[in-house]
Motif scaffolding. Sequence first.
Motif, PDB file in Angstrom:
ATOM      1  N   LEU A   1      34.221  56.690  40.660  1.00  0.00           N
ATOM      2  CA  LEU A   1      34.739  55.663  41.568  1.00  0.00           C
ATOM      3  C   LEU A   1      34.832  54.347  40.820  1.00  0.00           C
ATOM      4  CD1 LEU A   1      35.435  54.459  44.413  1.00  0.00           C
ATOM      5  CD2 LEU A   1      32.971  54.101  44.702  1.00  0.00           C
ATOM      6  N   GLY A   2      36.006  53.709  40.905  1.00  0.00           N
ATOM      7  CA  GLY A   2      36.197  52.400  40.323  1.00  0.00           C
ATOM      8  C   GLY A   2      36.301  51.343  41.403  1.00  0.00           C
ATOM      9  N   ILE A   3      35.547  50.271  41.265  1.00  0.00           N
ATOM     10  CA  ILE A   3      35.617  49.142  42.191  1.00  0.00           C
ATOM     11  C   ILE A   3      36.237  47.968  41.445  1.00  0.00           C
ATOM     12  CG2 ILE A   3      34.281  47.496  43.551  1.00  0.00           C
ATOM     13  CD1 ILE A   3      32.268  49.657  44.104  1.00  0.00           C
ATOM     14  N   GLU A   4      37.312  47.422  42.007  1.00  0.00           N
ATOM     15  CA  GLU A   4      38.071  46.373  41.331  1.00  0.00           C
ATOM     16  C   GLU A   4      38.573  45.358  42.355  1.00  0.00           C
ATOM     17  OE1 GLU A   4      39.943  43.833  39.195  1.00  0.00           O
ATOM     18  OE2 GLU A   4      38.815  45.441  38.192  1.00  0.00           O
ATOM     19  N   THR A   5      38.467  44.064  42.022  1.00  0.00           N
ATOM     20  CA  THR A   5      38.874  43.018  42.968  1.00  0.00           C
ATOM     21  C   THR A   5      40.385  42.849  43.042  1.00  0.00           C
ATOM     22  OG1 THR A   5      38.693  41.314  41.250  1.00  0.00           O
ATOM     23  CG2 THR A   5      36.744  41.723  42.605  1.00  0.00           C
ATOM     24  N   ASP A   6      41.082  43.166  41.973  1.00  0.00           N
ATOM     25  CA  ASP A   6      42.517  42.899  41.874  1.00  0.00           C
ATOM     26  C   ASP A   6      43.320  44.095  42.397  1.00  0.00           C
ATOM     27  OD1 ASP A   6      45.165  42.472  41.037  1.00  0.00           O
ATOM     28  OD2 ASP A   6      44.537  41.431  39.219  1.00  0.00           O
ATOM     29  N   GLU A   7      44.068  43.886  43.470  1.00  0.00           N
ATOM     30  CA  GLU A   7      44.840  44.978  44.073  1.00  0.00           C
ATOM     31  C   GLU A   7      45.857  45.550  43.105  1.00  0.00           C
ATOM     32  OE1 GLU A   7      47.576  45.869  48.068  1.00  0.00           O
ATOM     33  OE2 GLU A   7      46.912  43.827  47.605  1.00  0.00           O
ATOM     34  N   ALA A   8      46.480  44.691  42.291  1.00  0.00           N
ATOM     35  CA  ALA A   8      47.466  45.172  41.326  1.00  0.00           C
ATOM     36  C   ALA A   8      46.831  46.109  40.306  1.00  0.00           C
ATOM     37  CB  ALA A   8      48.129  43.987  40.617  1.00  0.00           C
ATOM     38  N   LEU A   9      45.593  45.830  39.914  1.00  0.00           N
ATOM     39  CA  LEU A   9      44.904  46.706  38.971  1.00  0.00           C
ATOM     40  C   LEU A   9      44.480  48.016  39.618  1.00  0.00           C
ATOM     41  CD1 LEU A   9      42.716  44.190  36.928  1.00  0.00           C
ATOM     42  CD2 LEU A   9      44.656  45.538  36.092  1.00  0.00           C
ATOM     43  N   VAL A  10      44.168  47.990  40.901  1.00  0.00           N
ATOM     44  CA  VAL A  10      43.879  49.241  41.614  1.00  0.00           C
ATOM     45  C   VAL A  10      45.118  50.126  41.612  1.00  0.00           C
ATOM     46  CG1 VAL A  10      43.279  50.254  43.848  1.00  0.00           C
ATOM     47  CG2 VAL A  10      42.067  48.227  43.043  1.00  0.00           C
ATOM     48  N   ASP A  11      46.267  49.540  41.915  1.00  0.00           N
ATOM     49  CA  ASP A  11      47.531  50.296  41.883  1.00  0.00           C
ATOM     50  C   ASP A  11      47.801  50.832  40.480  1.00  0.00           C
ATOM     51  OD1 ASP A  11      47.899  49.721  44.558  1.00  0.00           O
ATOM     52  OD2 ASP A  11      49.266  48.035  44.188  1.00  0.00           O
ATOM     53  N   ARG A  12      47.538  50.006  39.483  1.00  0.00           N
ATOM     54  CA  ARG A  12      47.748  50.417  38.096  1.00  0.00           C
ATOM     55  C   ARG A  12      46.803  51.556  37.716  1.00  0.00           C
ATOM     56  NH1 ARG A  12      51.137  51.146  33.995  1.00  0.00           N
ATOM     57  NH2 ARG A  12      50.429  50.351  31.983  1.00  0.00           N
TER      58      ARG A  12
END
Length: 212
Positions: A93-104
Amino acid sequence: MSDRSRTRFLQVYQNAEHAAQDEAEANPFPVYIDDDENVDALLAPFCPTSARRVLKALEMAGVRKGDHLIDLGSGDGRFCTAAVMACGAASALGIETDEALVDRSWQLAREALGEDKAASNGLSWEEVEHEQRLRFVQGDLLSLETLVRDTRWTVLVLFLLPDHTHKYADMLLEHYRRGARIISLVFDLNEVMGLNLLCSDDPEGIYIYGKQ
């Protein structure tokens, strides 16, 4: 870790590194997350760890089948994808604040896994998605504290600025006492009392903590 899965992972994520470098040249002064923002102030601007170093860190931590890995600031998802694809981890599981990076992250994971099982440790994207072995969530480790604390993660990955380590030190120790290994990149965790350094590579900035 099969040679073909390793090669495929390196190919996809090294291409992503070149793209990130191009973007950095266009915007050489990324904005740091500010304490006044309504987002996690622990993370540095996105600075992708090289795909080669990702694999080295996972090997040093002994990530294998049966492991459940969480990346607390996952960027473009390369640690999570490598854990499942190249190491055979049960879940990541990856937790990331940036929505664009989640999509990436989703985009690169699909590209890396693809349809060629032989090139991805016997896995296909459809199987990984169906079994929910790989997930990416937008948020930060403090706002998602229940998710981070309540799951029995066996490997934790962090590449966070050390300024606010005290805010999540208890969470790290909780998992450590349950037997989890901790991978810290660039910054060691010497200020967290009670952690045992299993091994490190100072030139590479890789620090692995765990019980003997």
